[in-house]
Design an enzyme around this catalytic site. Structure first.
Site, PDB file in Angstrom:
ATOM      1  CE  LYS A  43      -1.886   3.016   1.994  1.00  0.00           C
ATOM      2  NZ  LYS A  43      -1.656   4.428   1.582  1.00  0.00           N
ATOM      3  CD  GLU A  47      13.161   0.905   9.769  1.00  0.00           C
ATOM      4  OE1 GLU A  47      13.630   1.817  10.481  1.00  0.00           O
ATOM      5  OE2 GLU A  47      13.690  -0.209   9.646  1.00  0.00           O
ATOM      6  CB  CYS A  63      13.385   9.198   7.773  1.00  0.00           C
ATOM      7  SG  CYS A  63      14.454   8.031   6.933  1.00  0.00           S
ATOM      8  CD  GLU A  94      10.075  13.471  10.746  1.00  0.00           C
ATOM      9  OE1 GLU A  94       8.923  13.029  10.954  1.00  0.00           O
ATOM     10  OE2 GLU A  94      10.971  12.795  10.213  1.00  0.00           O
TER      11      GLU A  94
END
Ligand code: NAD
Length: 516
Positions: free
Chosen positions: A190, A265, A299, A401
């Protein structure tokens, strides 16, 4: 400096599809309900295609196909060498499509074309790596001389649900597809709804390479609907997820009812620590590339730079001068170093942090849209590389973030303060350390709360090493043999050699013997 191409000269990929379907059991299909969602390109911010939007019934169909292929198809039963040959053919096909993949990825994600080009080679390498690993793979056998032999029977687990984000989508998909398929599982992928375009390449790549139908299934759709149905499906024992920490937490909760194997992750806010004894030019190159490459949508971005006081002013001055020179522009232009952020929603998020930063730090570069955008591009998702200095650890731009071209710089006085600052976030994905003192480098690396540390190096990774974060950046590690471990069961088989010597419950003659 900015140089976006005028709208009229914009390059568009040839033969762009206008509708993206699911790929289930070897067939391109729409959603059973007919539902679709719009896909935007990040330069014009207009819809260039619709994509089929999977609901629970479409996920059920994809999982049923994958389960059938797992239980009754040849894939899990192939010899490692046979699967390895197919994986190498996939890698060849990915490499052969490098140019096409790069143009699609750049068009759909806004990544600069020069940075998108490397993605195909890395994706191909992921397949070659696991093709090699499964033929070299061996498992333990342990013997107790004369009485027992024990061995590990490594088995694929079943249907793996792979849920991926929109930054470098094709490459991150390959990261999960390669080990999941190499080990004999079947999969339902997905991809992220912002960037479904490049994933459409997989179906024909897999078909042409000889992957049996049902082994690879692709469903497009929204996370809360399609992703959620995959996470909750009782016939999907594994979920490998890459995305935001908050989404990871939701997935953890929703997977609990069926106790799935989870690999997470998640997000990051990684420190880049520059000591006064560092090679300053090398550190500046890396600290710039580390947060402004991939549009800052990375990331492992070193988005919090910590600099030792004696070189702080010099570092800030040189860093800001370079940041101001970064070429922001049309992602398809080879001169572009920072392209367009993926989606207007994400642009709004990053832009709001830029505004917030003006009250939390000293603005040294950027601070909003680049100047001089030509007519036609003024509404695109461009943000000039933005640098805030003197940011204290309580600031939101230090803690949260941002996932865009925005960086904070903070001074420190000594090693202890540097470590305290480096560890002062909920995240723990990566850390970059610049120093010429070997002892300090190793001591600092071992104390910093990060899953991965780069010493005097920018972010290059050997595929054999573990990848993953600690704290809110993730759970579990993939990469090399750790991926093989995640996607397989290690069944222990114990075999008696010689006579069986089980205690003899219920044997009257023995009991009598014992009494005698
Ligand atoms: P996201 O969490 O919004 O979405 C990721 C994927 O999860 C998408 O496919 C989305 O549709 C799906 N999803 C959303 N809600 C879901 C739900 N309730 N159930 C199941 N699936 C759901 O992340 P994003 O915005 O696409 O990606 C950016 C994030 O990814 C950043 O936080 C970044 O740090 C992280 N990231 C981490 C790594 C890593 O290796 N640690 C790598 C790349 C990106």
């Amino acid at each position: 400096m900015t140089s976006p191409a005028p709208e009229s000269t914009r390059f568009l990929p040839h033969s762009l599809p206008t509708h993206l379907q699911h790929y289930i059991n070897g067939q391109l299909v729409d959603s059973i309900s007919g539902a679709t969602f719009d896909v935007l390109d990040p330069v014009s911010n207009t819809s260039y295609a619709t994509a089929a939007a999977a609901r629970k019934e479409d996920i059920d169909a994809a999982v049923a196909a994958a389960r059938q292929a797992f239980l009754h198809g040849p894939w899990p039963r192939l010899k490692p060498r046979e699967r390895s040959r197919i994986l190498n053919r996939i890698a060849d096909a990915v490499e052969a499509q490098e140019a096409r993949l790069a143009e699609l990825e750049t068009f759909d994600t806004g990544l600069p074309i020069t940075q998108a080009r490397g993605q195909a080679l890395r994706a191909a390498e992921n397949f070659r790596f696991f093709a090699d690993l499964i033929v070299a793979q061996f498992d333990d056998a342990m013997k107790v001389p004369g009485s027992q032999i024990n061995y590990v029977n490594r088995k694929p687990i079943g249907v793996a649900g792979l849920i991926t984000p929109w930054n470098t989508p094709f490459m991150l998909e390959s990261w999960k597809l390669a080990p999941a398929l190499a080990t004999g599982n079947t999969v339902v992928l997905k991809p992220a709804e912002f960037t479904p375009l490049s994933a459409t390449l997989w179906a024909s790549i897999f078909e042409d390479a000889g992957v049996p139908k049902g082994v690879f299934n692709l469903v497009n759709g929204l996370g809360e609907e399609a992703g959620d149905a995959l996470v909750r499906h009782p016939d999907v024992p594994l979920i490998s997820f890459t995305g935001e920490t908050t989404t990871g937490q939701t997935i953890f909760r929703n997977a609990a009812a069926n106790l799935k194997g989870l690999s997470m992750e998640l997000g990051g806010k990684s420190p880049c620590v520059v000591f006064a004894d560092a090679d300053l030019d090398a550190a500046i190159d890396s600290a710039l590339f580390g947060v402004f490459s991939l549009n800052g949508e990375r990331c492992t971005a070193g988005s919090r730079i910590l600099v030792e006081r004696p070189i702080y002013d010099e570092f800030c001055e040189k860093y800001a001068a370079r940041a101001k020179n970064i070429v922001v522009g049309d992602p398809q232009d080879p001169k572009t170093e920072v392209g367009a952020l993926v989606h207007p929603e994400h642009y709004e998020k990053v832009a709001s942090y830029v505004e917030l930063g003006k009250s939390e730090g000293r603005l040294l570069a950027g601070g909003g849209r680049p100047d001089n955008l030509p007519l036609g591009l003024t509404n695109s998702n461009f943000i000039a590389p933005t640098v805030f200095a003197d940011v204290n650890p309580g600031a939101r731009i230090f803690q949260e973030e941002i996932f865009g071209p925005v960086v904070t710089i903070t001074p420190f006085e000594n090693d202890d303060e540097a470590l305290a600052l480096a560890n002062n976030t909920r995240y723990g994905l990566a850390a970059y350390i610049w120093t010429s003192d070997l002892t300090r480098a190793h001591n600092f690396s071992q104390s910093v709360e990060a899953g991965m540390v780069w010493l005097n190096s920018h972010n290059v990774r050997d595929l054999r090493t573990p990848f993953g974060g600690v704290k809110a950046s993730g759970l579990g590690h993939e990469g090399g043999y750790r991926s093989i471990d995640f996607y397989t069961d290690q069944q222990a088989v114990h075999v008696t050699l010689g006579s069986v010597h089980t205690p003899r419950f219920g044997r009257i003659d023995d009991a009598a013997g014992n009494e005698g």
